[in-house]
Design a protein around this motif. Sequence first.
Motif, PDB file in Angstrom:
ATOM      1  N   GLU A   1      -0.089  -0.093  -9.181  1.00  0.00           N
ATOM      2  CA  GLU A   1      -0.729  -1.205  -8.515  1.00  0.00           C
ATOM      3  C   GLU A   1      -0.052  -2.517  -8.917  1.00  0.00           C
ATOM      4  OE1 GLU A   1      -2.985  -1.004  -6.242  1.00  0.00           O
ATOM      5  OE2 GLU A   1      -3.220   1.176  -6.389  1.00  0.00           O
ATOM      6  N   PHE A   2      -0.544  -3.592  -8.310  1.00  0.00           N
ATOM      7  CA  PHE A   2       0.099  -4.893  -8.459  1.00  0.00           C
ATOM      8  C   PHE A   2       0.093  -5.388  -9.908  1.00  0.00           C
ATOM      9  CE2 PHE A   2      -0.147  -9.577  -8.213  1.00  0.00           C
ATOM     10  CZ  PHE A   2       1.043  -9.821  -7.569  1.00  0.00           C
ATOM     11  N   SER A   3      -1.006  -5.164 -10.633  1.00  0.00           N
ATOM     12  CA  SER A   3      -1.136  -5.722 -11.978  1.00  0.00           C
ATOM     13  C   SER A   3      -0.647  -4.799 -13.081  1.00  0.00           C
ATOM     14  CB  SER A   3      -2.614  -6.064 -12.243  1.00  0.00           C
ATOM     15  OG  SER A   3      -3.416  -4.898 -12.137  1.00  0.00           O
ATOM     16  N   ALA A   4      -0.144  -3.617 -12.738  1.00  0.00           N
ATOM     17  CA  ALA A   4       0.233  -2.650 -13.778  1.00  0.00           C
ATOM     18  C   ALA A   4       1.404  -3.150 -14.616  1.00  0.00           C
ATOM     19  CB  ALA A   4       0.586  -1.314 -13.133  1.00  0.00           C
ATOM     20  N   ALA A   5       2.391  -3.807 -13.974  1.00  0.00           N
ATOM     21  CA  ALA A   5       3.572  -4.262 -14.706  1.00  0.00           C
ATOM     22  C   ALA A   5       3.249  -5.381 -15.682  1.00  0.00           C
ATOM     23  CB  ALA A   5       4.652  -4.733 -13.729  1.00  0.00           C
ATOM     24  N   LEU A   6       2.105  -6.024 -15.513  1.00  0.00           N
ATOM     25  CA  LEU A   6       1.709  -7.117 -16.398  1.00  0.00           C
ATOM     26  C   LEU A   6       0.645  -6.684 -17.393  1.00  0.00           C
ATOM     27  CD1 LEU A   6       1.497  -9.965 -13.728  1.00  0.00           C
ATOM     28  CD2 LEU A   6       3.457  -9.270 -15.113  1.00  0.00           C
ATOM     29  N   SER A   7       0.424  -5.394 -17.509  1.00  0.00           N
ATOM     30  CA  SER A   7      -0.599  -4.872 -18.397  1.00  0.00           C
ATOM     31  C   SER A   7       0.055  -4.041 -19.495  1.00  0.00           C
ATOM     32  CB  SER A   7      -1.609  -4.029 -17.598  1.00  0.00           C
ATOM     33  OG  SER A   7      -0.972  -2.884 -17.068  1.00  0.00           O
ATOM     34  N   ASP A   8      -0.771  -3.256 -20.211  1.00  0.00           N
ATOM     35  CA  ASP A   8      -0.252  -2.422 -21.290  1.00  0.00           C
ATOM     36  C   ASP A   8       0.509  -1.198 -20.778  1.00  0.00           C
ATOM     37  OD1 ASP A   8      -2.410  -1.205 -20.190  1.00  0.00           O
ATOM     38  OD2 ASP A   8      -3.493  -0.870 -22.064  1.00  0.00           O
ATOM     39  N   GLN A   9       0.623  -1.046 -19.462  1.00  0.00           N
ATOM     40  CA  GLN A   9       1.395   0.071 -18.906  1.00  0.00           C
ATOM     41  C   GLN A   9       2.898  -0.215 -18.894  1.00  0.00           C
ATOM     42  OE1 GLN A   9      -0.049   1.704 -15.193  1.00  0.00           O
ATOM     43  NE2 GLN A   9      -2.122   0.963 -15.566  1.00  0.00           N
TER      44      GLN A   9
ATOM     45  N   VAL B   1      20.166   5.577 -24.119  1.00  0.00           N
ATOM     46  CA  VAL B   1      19.394   5.352 -25.343  1.00  0.00           C
ATOM     47  C   VAL B   1      18.040   4.707 -25.028  1.00  0.00           C
ATOM     48  CG1 VAL B   1      19.364   4.206 -27.587  1.00  0.00           C
ATOM     49  CG2 VAL B   1      21.505   5.179 -26.692  1.00  0.00           C
ATOM     50  N   ASP B   2      18.026   3.671 -24.222  1.00  0.00           N
ATOM     51  CA  ASP B   2      16.772   2.961 -23.956  1.00  0.00           C
ATOM     52  C   ASP B   2      16.898   2.149 -22.672  1.00  0.00           C
ATOM     53  OD1 ASP B   2      14.191   2.151 -24.293  1.00  0.00           O
ATOM     54  OD2 ASP B   2      14.584   0.743 -25.921  1.00  0.00           O
ATOM     55  N   VAL B   3      15.738   1.860 -22.078  1.00  0.00           N
ATOM     56  CA  VAL B   3      15.636   0.993 -20.907  1.00  0.00           C
ATOM     57  C   VAL B   3      14.567  -0.050 -21.220  1.00  0.00           C
ATOM     58  CG1 VAL B   3      15.012   0.815 -18.471  1.00  0.00           C
ATOM     59  CG2 VAL B   3      16.360   2.765 -19.275  1.00  0.00           C
ATOM     60  N   ARG B   4      14.904  -1.297 -20.990  1.00  0.00           N
ATOM     61  CA  ARG B   4      13.973  -2.390 -21.263  1.00  0.00           C
ATOM     62  C   ARG B   4      13.834  -3.281 -20.032  1.00  0.00           C
ATOM     63  NH1 ARG B   4      10.543  -1.572 -25.386  1.00  0.00           N
ATOM     64  NH2 ARG B   4      11.638  -0.223 -26.865  1.00  0.00           N
ATOM     65  N   ILE B   5      12.574  -3.657 -19.746  1.00  0.00           N
ATOM     66  CA  ILE B   5      12.279  -4.595 -18.656  1.00  0.00           C
ATOM     67  C   ILE B   5      12.110  -5.979 -19.276  1.00  0.00           C
ATOM     68  CG2 ILE B   5      10.645  -5.217 -16.841  1.00  0.00           C
ATOM     69  CD1 ILE B   5       9.951  -2.255 -16.587  1.00  0.00           C
ATOM     70  N   LEU B   6      13.005  -6.891 -18.924  1.00  0.00           N
ATOM     71  CA  LEU B   6      12.974  -8.217 -19.520  1.00  0.00           C
ATOM     72  C   LEU B   6      11.968  -9.135 -18.839  1.00  0.00           C
ATOM     73  CD1 LEU B   6      16.800  -8.874 -19.963  1.00  0.00           C
ATOM     74  CD2 LEU B   6      15.160  -8.216 -21.717  1.00  0.00           C
ATOM     75  N   ARG B   7      11.936  -9.108 -17.535  1.00  0.00           N
ATOM     76  CA  ARG B   7      11.102 -10.063 -16.796  1.00  0.00           C
ATOM     77  C   ARG B   7      10.498  -9.381 -15.580  1.00  0.00           C
ATOM     78  NH1 ARG B   7      12.052 -13.649 -12.353  1.00  0.00           N
ATOM     79  NH2 ARG B   7      14.145 -12.759 -12.184  1.00  0.00           N
ATOM     80  N   THR B   8       9.235  -9.684 -15.340  1.00  0.00           N
ATOM     81  CA  THR B   8       8.550  -9.225 -14.137  1.00  0.00           C
ATOM     82  C   THR B   8       7.775 -10.409 -13.582  1.00  0.00           C
ATOM     83  OG1 THR B   8       8.350  -6.967 -15.000  1.00  0.00           O
ATOM     84  CG2 THR B   8       6.928  -7.581 -13.152  1.00  0.00           C
ATOM     85  N   ASP B   9       8.312 -11.025 -12.551  1.00  0.00           N
ATOM     86  CA  ASP B   9       7.690 -12.191 -11.933  1.00  0.00           C
ATOM     87  C   ASP B   9       7.318 -11.887 -10.495  1.00  0.00           C
ATOM     88  OD1 ASP B   9       7.886 -13.722 -14.174  1.00  0.00           O
ATOM     89  OD2 ASP B   9       9.751 -14.722 -13.575  1.00  0.00           O
ATOM     90  N   LEU B  10       6.339 -12.618 -10.027  1.00  0.00           N
ATOM     91  CA  LEU B  10       5.948 -12.475  -8.635  1.00  0.00           C
ATOM     92  C   LEU B  10       7.041 -13.017  -7.725  1.00  0.00           C
ATOM     93  CD1 LEU B  10       2.221 -13.619  -8.822  1.00  0.00           C
ATOM     94  CD2 LEU B  10       3.064 -11.301  -8.572  1.00  0.00           C
ATOM     95  N   ASP B  11       7.201 -12.360  -6.613  1.00  0.00           N
ATOM     96  CA  ASP B  11       8.113 -12.862  -5.600  1.00  0.00           C
ATOM     97  C   ASP B  11       7.593 -14.196  -5.081  1.00  0.00           C
ATOM     98  OD1 ASP B  11      10.488 -12.146  -3.906  1.00  0.00           O
ATOM     99  OD2 ASP B  11       9.018 -12.488  -2.331  1.00  0.00           O
ATOM    100  N   ALA B  12       8.478 -15.035  -4.538  1.00  0.00           N
ATOM    101  CA  ALA B  12       8.074 -16.378  -4.110  1.00  0.00           C
ATOM    102  C   ALA B  12       6.947 -16.332  -3.086  1.00  0.00           C
ATOM    103  CB  ALA B  12       9.284 -17.114  -3.538  1.00  0.00           C
ATOM    104  N   ASP B  13       7.067 -15.447  -2.099  1.00  0.00           N
ATOM    105  CA  ASP B  13       6.015 -15.351  -1.079  1.00  0.00           C
ATOM    106  C   ASP B  13       4.719 -14.831  -1.686  1.00  0.00           C
ATOM    107  OD1 ASP B  13       7.889 -16.217   0.714  1.00  0.00           O
ATOM    108  OD2 ASP B  13       8.425 -14.199   1.405  1.00  0.00           O
ATOM    109  N   VAL B  14       4.842 -13.797  -2.533  1.00  0.00           N
ATOM    110  CA  VAL B  14       3.648 -13.229  -3.158  1.00  0.00           C
ATOM    111  C   VAL B  14       3.015 -14.233  -4.107  1.00  0.00           C
ATOM    112  CG1 VAL B  14       2.789 -11.351  -4.592  1.00  0.00           C
ATOM    113  CG2 VAL B  14       4.593 -10.926  -2.926  1.00  0.00           C
ATOM    114  N   SER B  15       3.852 -15.011  -4.812  1.00  0.00           N
ATOM    115  CA  SER B  15       3.314 -16.004  -5.744  1.00  0.00           C
ATOM    116  C   SER B  15       2.494 -17.054  -4.999  1.00  0.00           C
ATOM    117  CB  SER B  15       4.458 -16.675  -6.504  1.00  0.00           C
ATOM    118  OG  SER B  15       3.973 -17.642  -7.397  1.00  0.00           O
ATOM    119  N   ALA B  16       3.006 -17.513  -3.848  1.00  0.00           N
ATOM    120  CA  ALA B  16       2.251 -18.505  -3.070  1.00  0.00           C
ATOM    121  C   ALA B  16       0.939 -17.913  -2.552  1.00  0.00           C
ATOM    122  CB  ALA B  16       3.103 -19.003  -1.911  1.00  0.00           C
ATOM    123  N   THR B  17       1.000 -16.669  -2.078  1.00  0.00           N
ATOM    124  CA  THR B  17      -0.212 -16.024  -1.577  1.00  0.00           C
ATOM    125  C   THR B  17      -1.228 -15.825  -2.701  1.00  0.00           C
ATOM    126  OG1 THR B  17       1.097 -14.872   0.088  1.00  0.00           O
ATOM    127  CG2 THR B  17      -1.098 -14.021  -0.355  1.00  0.00           C
TER     128      THR B  17
END
Length: 361
Positions: free
Chosen positions: A133-141, A165-181
Amino acid sequence: MNNRLIIIGVVILAALYVFFSSIYVVNEREQAIVMRFGQITDVRTEPGIYFKIPTDFVDTVQVIEDRLLRYDIANMRVQVSGNAFYQVDAFLTYRISDPRLFRERATGQLSVAEARIGASLDAALRQVYGLREFSAALSDQRGQMMAETRDLIRPDLANLGIDVVDVRILRTDLDADVSATTFERMRAERLAEAALLRARGQEQAQSLRAIADRQAVEIVAAATRDAEIIRGTGDAERNRLFAAAYGQDQEFFEFYRSMESYRNALVNTGTTMILSPDSEFFRYFGSNGELPAANTNLAPPIQPTAAPITQQPTDEPALDGLGIEETTVPSITLEDGSELTPTQGTEIPVPAEEPAAAPAQ
């Protein structure tokens, strides 16, 4: 002599060339693949000095990195469940674990391997984000998402001789259109909550105002009632005292009332009265300043007693004895659970007390 020196020099140069072309050095950050006519004959993973067939026509050596390498991906637009989009920055760390397989599948070139790594990382991130879901990337998941991405890439890159060896996600931001909405939706929610609180506050204010107006009317009515009762009782007491005084000495009472009439009628008001000297008003003016004879036959004195103040009995509940019903004060419960209660600023006046009895004469 000169020819001999030239020959010796040529021999020495040839020997040096053969010697240096037959050795190669592998340091601790590298691996080496030895190939003879394009076929892999040996793989050196330990640091040291090694020998091969002189010159590079028969045996060639390709150096492969043995360090942890990093691949970055930036501004990747991924879609999550619900058709929302994120801008994602991530990186992957890997090591070439099988130089022979890396040479056979990727020609031993990092550029070829990184093209495959980029495609695999892109596909894995899209798959992992698309299942949530939309909020999963910003949670403890978030940690679980990185682990799933790594496990998805490993089998594919293992075919290239690469160990992820490892994969790391540095940044997860809302897209510009989604951020405005999202901002507009949050703004609408806050405005709706503010309107609700404002409406509830106005409702409570109207309720309190109605209660205060009713209490004010009741207080004024109760005070007016007490005032009229006291005034009526005072008038009755005054008339009773006048009657008692008149009953004791009628002549003195008439003299006293005449003096009061002179004082009230002849004040310095500029009013002119024309009356006959024989009128009843000037009855005591013809006495030549002599007071009337004292009455020796006085009636026994009457002890004045105060008339009691009576109130109509009632069966209704009262507040402070004024007939004001108790009212439940409304309150407002906020989102954090705290309550706002109005302050009680209305002070009820004390009911009028009965007048004290006049002292006996």
